[in-house]
Write an enzyme that holds these catalytic residues in place. Sequence first.
Site, PDB file in Angstrom:
ATOM      1  N   HIS A 109      28.095  39.217 -82.816  1.00 26.10           N
ATOM      2  CA  HIS A 109      28.867  40.051 -81.878  1.00 26.10           C
ATOM      3  C   HIS A 109      28.301  41.458 -81.748  1.00 26.10           C
ATOM      4  CE1 HIS A 109      32.397  37.359 -81.206  1.00 26.10           C
ATOM      5  NE2 HIS A 109      31.821  36.764 -82.238  1.00 26.10           N
ATOM      6  N   ASP A 166      26.446  49.227 -78.772  1.00 25.88           N
ATOM      7  CA  ASP A 166      27.579  48.301 -78.842  1.00 25.88           C
ATOM      8  C   ASP A 166      27.078  46.921 -78.445  1.00 25.88           C
ATOM      9  OD1 ASP A 166      30.256  47.556 -79.105  1.00 25.88           O
ATOM     10  OD2 ASP A 166      30.961  49.330 -78.027  1.00 25.88           O
TER      11      ASP A 166
END
Length: 457
Positions: free
Chosen positions: A154, A362
């Site tokens: 992720h 991110d």
Amino acid sequence: MTERLVVVSNRTPKPGKVAAGGLAAALDGVLKQLGGIWVGWSGDFTEQPGEPRHLDVGGNEIVHIDLNKADHAAYYAGYSNSVLWPTFHMRPELARFNTDFYEGYIRVNEQFADALLPLLKPDDLIWVHDYHLIPLGQLLRDRGVKNRIGFFLHIPFPTPEALSAIPSHRHLIGSLNAYDLVGLQAKRDVAALEDFASPVEFVRPRRSSGPLVPVTGVNASVFPIGSDPEAFARMAELPATRKAMATFNKSIADRQLILGVDRLDYTKGLPQRIEAYERLLADYPEYRRKVSFLQVAPASRDTIQQYQEITGNLDYQCGRVMGRFAEIDWQPLNYVKRAYGQSTLAGLYRTARVGLVTPLRDGMNLVAHEFVASQDPENPGVLVLSIFAGAAEIMPDALLVNPYDADETAHAIDLALKMPLDERKERWAKLRADIERHNIHAWADDFLRVLREAPRP
Ligand code: ADQ
């Protein structure tokens, strides 16, 4: 025999709790749709690991493993969040390298493998999630598991140089070979993995004197994660949400809302964002008294020193902006350190004229998706998005900024505040199509389809 999905992640959802993490929110729906079990740490400690516990959480079968406290500390606050998280986000200088961390990390991964083994059926598809469990696939293979096993990361994949700062990186990345499929958030991540996995990178599997294995065998592809856009659109329109937002709007005297929503984390670029807002007020004085900036940022991982430090720094920065610009009847900034339920977030996103999603790095950033999903099609707000979020690859119609450049971000906020309705609608329609194409169900379906079809050795 029928196929079952076995999801494995560090944490599983808890009954009745607001999940501030992206993963929990994401997988809950997927499992409801496909059926199967979800295995993870219970949140409880034990001296002697016992039998996993099975429970029903909102219709999903969850299997909980208790962990030894010292092992958990080394695995979670230690290796996962003081080594892998900073390094994979390209901040190796914030990492704390300690051999005990890696040993504890492996021990917990072994415990996960041991707990999973008796639960598995031959046709199960196993889907392992995130940096806490990178070696799990290899440990399952060591125990004779032949099932298809997929892994999804992720967070971003680091450049080879940053990765090399981790003393045990060869073992760690070598263990990715055990998976039939490795999913990454963005093209840049697959490129970084391929860059590392050059023909010269060979690894020796852990605890083995066997042959060196090339890392090049990793079967990696891009699967950008998404949100549930319809659910957010619905929540944003609920009568209760509208009512709460009308009250909120009154509290900011109907000023234009600039909004940030993040977990409190050094990767999210909060100091840079506040600096950009300060720059906006300094260089574009016409916005003083006309705008209100709300930053929602609940604490996370607050047992780790770096996370404690950010809170102090932000308090100082926010105080400085207040001291410099606040008037008795205007508060330029509000900083709220708590988590809110999804409908409140949806309401805030819809109320905001500008959504500031400016992480320094991110994996994806689901707030960007949720912000777009929640907008009023007739009067949409504008997304200001960091080029360093995975989301930037799939949302080219946001106002893309370099979050390190306060002038550029301030300029983008100015553009967003001034943007005519037609352009806002046009950009939003494209962004809405992007997030619909990459919604959470498409993400899971794509990953599982490719996993089912992955070539086997
Ligand atoms: P996170 O780093 O947690 O996730 P993000 O993708 O932004 O980051 O997910 C945050 C989730 O938490 C969102 O669903 C958001 O609604 C929720 N959240 C944030 N602030 C909140 C608040 N104040 N109150 C309530 N909820 C809040 C990791 C990676 C990301 C990746 C996700 C999913 O770091 O890059 O997008 O996993 O893969």
